[in-house]
Write a protein that holds these residues in place. Sequence first.
Motif, PDB file in Angstrom:
ATOM      1  N   LEU A  34       0.884  -1.275  -0.127  1.00 18.60           N
ATOM      2  CA  LEU A  34       0.011  -0.160  -0.115  1.00 18.60           C
ATOM      3  C   LEU A  34       0.967   1.407  -0.103  1.00 18.60           C
ATOM      4  N   GLY A  35       2.034   1.348   0.810  1.00 16.00           N
ATOM      5  CA  GLY A  35       2.991   2.431   0.726  1.00 16.00           C
ATOM      6  C   GLY A  35       3.552   2.620  -0.631  1.00 16.00           C
ATOM      7  N   PHE A  36       3.754   1.543  -1.439  1.00 11.46           N
ATOM      8  CA  PHE A  36       4.297   1.757  -2.839  1.00 11.46           C
ATOM      9  C   PHE A  36       3.176   2.244  -3.493  1.00 11.46           C
ATOM     10  N   ALA A  37       1.984   1.773  -3.416  1.00  9.69           N
ATOM     11  CA  ALA A  37       0.692   2.159  -4.203  1.00  9.69           C
ATOM     12  C   ALA A  37       0.576   3.752  -4.014  1.00  9.69           C
ATOM     13  N   PHE A  38       0.685   4.229  -2.864  1.00  6.10           N
ATOM     14  CA  PHE A  38       0.701   5.530  -2.336  1.00  6.10           C
ATOM     15  C   PHE A  38       1.888   6.436  -3.434  1.00  6.10           C
ATOM     16  N   GLY A  44       2.277   8.866 -10.689  1.00 10.28           N
ATOM     17  CA  GLY A  44       1.571   8.382 -11.818  1.00 10.28           C
ATOM     18  C   GLY A  44       1.941   7.241 -12.373  1.00 10.28           C
ATOM     19  N   THR A  45       2.649   6.314 -11.647  1.00  4.99           N
ATOM     20  CA  THR A  45       3.100   5.230 -12.356  1.00  4.99           C
ATOM     21  C   THR A  45       2.169   3.842 -11.894  1.00  4.99           C
ATOM     22  N   PHE A  46       1.099   4.238 -11.191  1.00  2.35           N
ATOM     23  CA  PHE A  46       0.287   3.315 -10.657  1.00  2.35           C
ATOM     24  C   PHE A  46      -1.245   3.351 -10.942  1.00  2.35           C
ATOM     25  N   ASP A  47      -2.000   2.235 -11.453  1.00  2.88           N
ATOM     26  CA  ASP A  47      -3.361   2.523 -11.795  1.00  2.88           C
ATOM     27  C   ASP A  47      -4.129   2.053 -10.642  1.00  2.88           C
ATOM     28  N   ALA A  48      -5.022   3.188 -10.103  1.00  2.00           N
ATOM     29  CA  ALA A  48      -5.683   2.942  -8.855  1.00  2.00           C
ATOM     30  C   ALA A  48      -6.768   1.853  -9.057  1.00  2.00           C
ATOM     31  N   ALA A  49      -7.136   1.242 -10.162  1.00  5.45           N
ATOM     32  CA  ALA A  49      -8.101   0.424 -10.542  1.00  5.45           C
ATOM     33  C   ALA A  49      -7.894  -0.899  -9.934  1.00  5.45           C
ATOM     34  N   PHE A  50      -6.200  -1.136  -9.644  1.00  5.53           N
ATOM     35  CA  PHE A  50      -6.001  -2.485  -8.991  1.00  5.53           C
ATOM     36  C   PHE A  50      -6.355  -2.489  -7.423  1.00  5.53           C
ATOM     37  N   GLU A  52      -8.965  -1.068  -6.413  1.00  6.41           N
ATOM     38  CA  GLU A  52     -10.427  -0.930  -6.310  1.00  6.41           C
ATOM     39  C   GLU A  52     -10.720  -2.530  -6.161  1.00  6.41           C
ATOM     40  N   ALA A  53     -10.075  -3.400  -6.715  1.00  4.35           N
ATOM     41  CA  ALA A  53     -10.197  -4.810  -6.746  1.00  4.35           C
ATOM     42  C   ALA A  53     -10.194  -5.424  -5.360  1.00  4.35           C
ATOM     43  N   ILE A  54      -9.443  -4.742  -4.561  1.00  2.00           N
ATOM     44  CA  ILE A  54      -8.969  -5.684  -3.385  1.00  2.00           C
ATOM     45  C   ILE A  54     -10.203  -6.205  -2.588  1.00  2.00           C
ATOM     46  N   PRO A  55     -11.206  -5.204  -2.537  1.00  6.18           N
ATOM     47  CA  PRO A  55     -12.553  -5.754  -1.933  1.00  6.18           C
ATOM     48  C   PRO A  55     -13.119  -7.122  -2.171  1.00  6.18           C
ATOM     49  N   ASN A  56     -13.285  -7.157  -3.645  1.00  4.42           N
ATOM     50  CA  ASN A  56     -13.528  -8.485  -4.218  1.00  4.42           C
ATOM     51  C   ASN A  56     -12.703  -9.708  -3.931  1.00  4.42           C
ATOM     52  N   ARG A  57     -11.511  -9.319  -4.072  1.00  2.00           N
ATOM     53  CA  ARG A  57     -10.496 -10.254  -3.759  1.00  2.00           C
ATOM     54  C   ARG A  57     -10.445 -10.942  -2.504  1.00  2.00           C
ATOM     55  N   LEU A  58     -10.783  -9.958  -1.258  1.00  2.51           N
ATOM     56  CA  LEU A  58     -10.600 -10.345   0.064  1.00  2.51           C
ATOM     57  C   LEU A  58     -12.154 -11.345   0.238  1.00  2.51           C
ATOM     58  N   PHE A  59     -13.138 -10.737  -0.277  1.00  3.95           N
ATOM     59  CA  PHE A  59     -14.451 -11.415  -0.226  1.00  3.95           C
ATOM     60  C   PHE A  59     -14.424 -12.853  -0.934  1.00  3.95           C
ATOM     61  N   GLY A  60     -13.597 -13.088  -1.919  1.00  5.02           N
ATOM     62  CA  GLY A  60     -13.414 -14.215  -2.412  1.00  5.02           C
ATOM     63  C   GLY A  60     -12.621 -15.313  -1.739  1.00  5.02           C
ATOM     64  N   ILE A  61     -11.678 -14.628  -0.994  1.00  3.64           N
ATOM     65  CA  ILE A  61     -10.837 -15.498  -0.036  1.00  3.64           C
ATOM     66  C   ILE A  61     -11.694 -16.045   1.093  1.00  3.64           C
ATOM     67  N   PHE A 332       2.093  -2.448 -10.922  1.00  6.55           N
ATOM     68  CA  PHE A 332       3.183  -1.955 -11.365  1.00  6.55           C
ATOM     69  C   PHE A 332       3.795  -2.783 -12.815  1.00  6.55           C
ATOM     70  N   GLY A 333       3.017  -3.796 -13.025  1.00  5.77           N
ATOM     71  CA  GLY A 333       3.511  -4.545 -14.098  1.00  5.77           C
ATOM     72  C   GLY A 333       4.510  -5.667 -14.051  1.00  5.77           C
ATOM     73  N   GLY A 334       4.487  -5.993 -12.822  1.00 10.94           N
ATOM     74  CA  GLY A 334       5.502  -7.120 -12.019  1.00 10.94           C
ATOM     75  C   GLY A 334       5.504  -8.497 -12.828  1.00 10.94           C
ATOM     76  N   ASP A 335       4.028  -8.673 -12.979  1.00 13.38           N
ATOM     77  CA  ASP A 335       3.982 -10.028 -13.499  1.00 13.38           C
ATOM     78  C   ASP A 335       4.518 -10.115 -15.179  1.00 13.38           C
ATOM     79  N   GLU A 336       4.557  -9.092 -15.772  1.00 13.62           N
ATOM     80  CA  GLU A 336       5.032  -9.029 -17.056  1.00 13.62           C
ATOM     81  C   GLU A 336       6.719  -9.063 -17.043  1.00 13.62           C
ATOM     82  N   VAL A 337       7.115  -8.092 -16.012  1.00  9.88           N
ATOM     83  CA  VAL A 337       8.685  -8.267 -15.891  1.00  9.88           C
ATOM     84  C   VAL A 337       8.977  -9.718 -15.621  1.00  9.88           C
ATOM     85  N   VAL A 338       8.239 -10.301 -14.630  1.00  8.28           N
ATOM     86  CA  VAL A 338       8.864 -11.675 -14.303  1.00  8.28           C
ATOM     87  C   VAL A 338       8.699 -12.599 -15.690  1.00  8.28           C
ATOM     88  N   ALA A 339       7.657 -12.486 -16.487  1.00  4.08           N
ATOM     89  CA  ALA A 339       7.347 -13.137 -17.582  1.00  4.08           C
ATOM     90  C   ALA A 339       8.489 -13.247 -18.554  1.00  4.08           C
TER      91      ALA A 339
END
Length: 466
Positions: A34-38, A44-50, A52-61, A332-339
């Motif tokens: 969350l610190g890095f997201a802030f 301007g290097t992070f999309d806030a839409a990600f 917004e997906a946290i509540p749905n992800r936690l509810f799914g867990i 931050f596109g980390g999955d694309e970097v790893v791929a």
Amino acid sequence: MLVMEMMSLLLFIAVCLVLLAGFPVAFSLAGTALGFAFIGQLTGTFDAAFLEAIPNRLFGIMTNETLIAVPLFVFMGVMLERSKVAEQLLDTMALLFGPLRGGLGISVMIVGMLLAASTGIVGATVVTMGLLSLPTMIKRGYDPKVATGAICASGTLGQIIPPSIVLVLLGDVMSSAYQQAQLNMGIFSPETVSVGDLFVGALLPGLLLVGMYILYIIGVAIFKPQAVPPIPAAERAELNRRELFIRALKVLVPPLFLIVAVLGSIMGIGIQATPTEAAGVGAVGAIILALAQRQFSLAILREVMRTTVQVSSMVFMILIGAAVFSLVFRGFGGDEVVAEILHNLPGGVFGAVLVVMLVMFLLGFILDFIEITFVVVPIVGPILLAMDLNPVWLGVMIAMNLQTSFLTPPFGFSLFYLRGVAPPTITTMQIYRGVMPFIAIQILALSLLALWPQLATWLPKVVYGG
């Protein structure tokens, strides 16, 4: 784009440094992310839409039925630990194999396997075995290196032999990774990988590992007999063969019945159950076993339930923290970097798997299997599975690899567990030297599994078809 890639790598490094500093894992993962997201929002290097997906992800867990198996299996393991099953198993197995050189070592391996299949909790198994069997082995003249190595190795079997909490968590994560890999390839299929698949797939590799451990003890008995002496005949003479046979049946049948009830219900012996349903069977069976051993009371039940709540809360908090970390890392596109890194490695698929396994092995020194399962596997899993790897085989490889890192000095967790309960006469260096042959056996078993994936994939095909 380059700035985003750098931020994703810095996020991963920062999390590792915060964890090394000793902060709680769940809050380290979520707080750092969350610190890095802030910071990303400000630059301007992070999309806030990600976010917004946290509540749905936690509810799914929290609504994931598969994860209900975690507290049930923890309850089963803790209840069995309190019912003194291990103590009786060790005493009886020692008498059965006592006449043989290395008999006590073989007993430790068999009891470790049974405890692994009954509890699935590595720390509890190593501590229990260390308290009960190490003083006995040293008293009987065993080489401290052989004794400590055998106890550490047998204790980590809970990582790979089902029903294992590692496999429950890994199965859920691998299922999501498999679906993500299919979406990335443009495939829309309901097919997935289940916890039951991993349970059945890990059975043969786990038994192979136990067999290799026992063969090593037999080898020590042949080439270095003074290191593993038999139990004196005077002690064995206390029971005749008939009494020993009856005692062995009384001690072995209850835990074996519980193991068959749990694994058999999953594999379709009678009615095929889900791992969550099988965990419920195991929890009830553990209570019945404690009643039969006259080790059940309201005080014990209260203690077991409190421990279960503590362990389960820890697991789910780490899972929530890892979910937040995973979303920010992807933002931050980390999955694309790893791929990109894995696809550009020399050696193709083999090189990618080798590097991932090596990274997980090294991370096993500083992180528990829960953090690695929830943080690393969601990142690399979809990428590796998109390379047409079998998800069951990959899951069993990861579990066995983490088991190896649990044994490896100087940071192996099972070594710390044993060091905490070992007598002062046992040195840390003796423990380190004692596990070296078992690490070699682990690497050999891991190599065999890599060469023959059928060790993990054949039995699920037989059980479930396909």
